[in-house]
Design an enzyme around this catalytic site. Structure first.
Site, PDB file in Angstrom:
ATOM      1  N   LYS A 288      21.952   6.106  16.502  1.00  0.00           N
ATOM      2  CA  LYS A 288      21.470   6.610  16.421  1.00  0.00           C
ATOM      3  C   LYS A 288      19.828   6.307  16.149  1.00  0.00           C
ATOM      4  O   LYS A 288      19.611   7.020  14.726  1.00  0.00           O
ATOM      5  CB  LYS A 288      21.269   8.406  16.729  1.00  0.00           C
ATOM      6  N   ASP A 293      14.060  15.444  14.131  1.00  0.00           N
ATOM      7  CA  ASP A 293      14.332  16.502  15.310  1.00  0.00           C
ATOM      8  C   ASP A 293      13.719  18.009  15.514  1.00  0.00           C
ATOM      9  O   ASP A 293      15.446  18.519  14.135  1.00  0.00           O
ATOM     10  CB  ASP A 293      16.385  16.009  15.174  1.00  0.00           C
ATOM     11  N   LYS A 300      14.860  24.414  16.432  1.00  0.00           N
ATOM     12  CA  LYS A 300      16.345  25.059  15.335  1.00  0.00           C
ATOM     13  C   LYS A 300      15.094  25.829  14.345  1.00  0.00           C
ATOM     14  O   LYS A 300      14.286  25.984  14.792  1.00  0.00           O
ATOM     15  CB  LYS A 300      16.761  23.322  14.486  1.00  0.00           C
ATOM     16  N   ASP A 311      17.434  12.336  10.870  1.00  0.00           N
ATOM     17  CA  ASP A 311      18.218  12.333  11.496  1.00  0.00           C
ATOM     18  C   ASP A 311      18.440  10.910  12.709  1.00  0.00           C
ATOM     19  O   ASP A 311      18.663  10.354  13.916  1.00  0.00           O
ATOM     20  CB  ASP A 311      17.423  13.055  13.017  1.00  0.00           C
ATOM     21  N   ASP A 370      19.749  20.444  21.831  1.00  0.00           N
ATOM     22  CA  ASP A 370      19.516  20.173  20.444  1.00  0.00           C
ATOM     23  C   ASP A 370      20.702  19.512  20.141  1.00  0.00           C
ATOM     24  O   ASP A 370      21.130  18.735  19.002  1.00  0.00           O
ATOM     25  CB  ASP A 370      19.580  21.243  19.311  1.00  0.00           C
ATOM     26  N   GLU A 372      21.143  16.822  21.756  1.00  0.00           N
ATOM     27  CA  GLU A 372      19.786  15.318  21.772  1.00  0.00           C
ATOM     28  C   GLU A 372      20.686  14.518  21.634  1.00  0.00           C
ATOM     29  O   GLU A 372      20.420  13.124  22.076  1.00  0.00           O
ATOM     30  CB  GLU A 372      18.643  15.150  21.441  1.00  0.00           C
ATOM     31  N   ARG A 374      23.859  12.355  20.731  1.00  0.00           N
ATOM     32  CA  ARG A 374      24.906  12.520  21.626  1.00  0.00           C
ATOM     33  C   ARG A 374      24.850  11.574  23.505  1.00  0.00           C
ATOM     34  O   ARG A 374      24.495  10.432  24.013  1.00  0.00           O
ATOM     35  CB  ARG A 374      25.558  13.034  22.286  1.00  0.00           C
TER      36      ARG A 374
END
Length: 524
Positions: A288, A293, A300, A311, A370, A372, A374
């Protein structure tokens, strides 16, 4: 001659010697392992800590000198204790003892790696070290020289790229390591350790680079440079190519940012190096690469959002792993698929309730922007499976639920039962301590959507890591053994340094994935 490493992170030079230098090297530090004295050893004349692995490099007089210093300092030999001593009989500037705790007949490689890291973090401005750590007896199959070099290099790692002269360190850091060892394969092991540590450091550098400087296009450029320098084939898809090919997850996550997404493919054709190329295994890696993020519209909390520079740690580890496979010429095929995007809120960002069509055709209702990671991983998994790999290993800072379940140092490993257990065992052997987690079939029911094939989150508070794993499982092709390593906590150390782990990026799970590639190359 020094052991050299391939292009990438520029760490210290590594040498192997069969004896202490005869001439004065007063600028160097000698790192010596010590253990707590057994009851029979303790007396008024013996310290609570005694020198381990003295022979054949330290004379009895030198050992007595060191132990006298330890006695004066009231050293107990407790794990991770370090003491700086002067030993006039030795041709070094000072001696740094590092304690491993109670004596053992055999030492796990990671215990030695950790001790080396503790010592490295205690060097101060020393630039040259010599060590007897490699003479500790290792457990069967343990590569002790490799562990020593890895620990010293990873423990001495620091990231200073964005410091001005005002705050930059005044010294050059660790520049030369000499491992005292008599093992026949000492040079080979040390070279291996140096190359592995350099790869981990490269992953750390990428993660520590702020999102102002490492956005998807720049990240893809870095991946291309690293890959080509290692001899990999590299393919980069920009936003237009992603849109045309139907990578709905990557496009959807990235559409809120002015910095457009990318997908990078890195290819190592190692099977041609195998004794029997037709039987060589093929491994797919997926990581990933969310370069920052915010959570998107499902934004968040502000308090710790700056940590989301990490991230993309899964992508960094995958890039480091496949370049390492090329540098060390592993005789298997490895293909890395790395999606990269920035998850930002804006007038063009995806909304909760939107439906995406993932690469391959599965539709997903986005209930939480959030969740995201996946979405971009799903695209990459489907693409990776089109290469018909025997194994798929993917990794990401997938869920905050990983830290709730396992804390900040233990990755969660999900996937096909047998392969998941194999990956977790390997992770524990290299000191990254992955733990196998289940994926109950009933979790799929929690991902039902009223308008699409799947929802990207469930309505449940609990088992968030497992639900995310169950979502990813829907995109893995039948017959592919797979494992996902959730590194949400272990990828980035927000606490104090420990062992060979600094504050900030850790490089986890680079060593796990590379050890898995080595294991697959050797055992299928």
């Amino acid at each position: 001659m020094p052991v050299t490493t391939d292009p990438g992170y520029q760490g210290p030079s590594v040498h192997v010697a069969a004896s202490l230098p005869k001439h004065d090297v007063s600028s160097s530090v000698l790192i010596v392992p010590v253990v707590s004295a057994s009851d029979s050893d303790e007396s008024e004349d013996r310290p609570g800590a005694v020198v381990a692995a003295a022979e054949p490099f330290l004379t009895a007089a030198a050992v007595a000198e060191i132990e006298a210093g330890l006695r004066a300092l009231e050293a107990t030999g407790g794990s991770d204790q370090v003491h700086r001593l002067v030993a006039p009989s030795l041709p070094v500037g000072s001696v740094l003892t590092v304690s491993l705790g109670k004596p053992r007949s055999e030492w796990p490689a990671d215990t030695i790696r950790r001790a080396a890291g503790v010592a490295a973090r205690s060097l101060g401005r020393a630039e040259v070290v010599i060590t007897t750590l490699a003479e500790l007896p290792g457990e069967s199959g343990a590569s002790i020289c490799s562990a020593v070099v890895e620990g010293l290099m990873l423990g001495s790692y620091r990231f200073t790229d964005f410091r001005s002269r005002k705050t930059a360190p005044k010294d050059n850091g660790l520049r030369k390591i000499t491992v005292l060892a008599n093992a026949k394969d000492a040079k080979k092991q040390s070279a291996h350790g140096a190359t592995v540590a350099s790869a981990v450091a490269t992953a750390r550098d990428l993660v520590n680079t702020p999102p102002s400087h490492l956005f998807p296009a720049e990240f893809a450029k870095c991946a291309k440079t690293l890959g080509e320098s290692a001899g990999l084939e590299v393919e980069v898809l920009d936003d237009k190519a992603l849109q045309k090919a139907g990578y709905g997850g990557v496009i959807g996550v990235g559409q809120g940012s002015s910095r457009t997404p990318r997908l990078v493919r890195l290819i190592h054709q190692g099977s041609r190096l195998a004794k029997n190329p037709k039987n060589a295994r093929k491994v797919a890696l997926v990581g990933k690469g969310i370069t920052f993020d915010t959570g998107g519209i499902s934004i968040k909390p502000a308090a710790s959002m700056h940590h989301m520079t990490s991230d993309m740690a899964g992508a960094a580890a995958v890039i480091a792993t496949i370049t390492l496979a090329a540098q060390l010429k592993l005789p298997i095929d490895v293909v890395a698929t790395v999606p990269m995007a920035e998850n930002m809120p804006s007038g063009t960002a995806q909304r909760p309730g939107d439906v995406l069509t993932q690469y391959g055709g599965i539709t997903v209702e986005v209930l939480n922007t959030d969740a995201e990671g996946r979405l971009i991983l799903a695209d990459a998994i489907v693409r990776a499976c089109q290469d018909n790999p025997d194994y798929l290993i993917e990794t990401s800072t997938l869920t905050g639920a990983q830290t709730v379940a396992l804390g900040s140092r233990i990755p969660g490993v999900m996937g096909s039962d047998k392969f998941r257990d194999r990956v977790a065992k390997t992770s524990q052997q290299v000191g990254e301590n992955g733990w196998p987690m289940p994926l109950p079939d009933e979790l799929k029911d929690d991902l039902k959507s009223t308008v699409a094939d799947l929802a990207n989150v469930s309505g449940q508070r609990f088992a968030g890591m497992l639900v995310a794993g169950a979502f990813l499982r829907e995109f893995v092709a039948d017959g592919v053994d797979w494992a996902h390593i959730d590194i949400a906590g272990p990828a980035y150390n927000t606490d104090s340094p420990w062992g060979y782990t600094p504050k900030g990026a850790t490089g986890v799970p680079t060593r796990t994935m590379f050890a898995m590639l080595e294991d697959i190359a050797n055992h299928g």
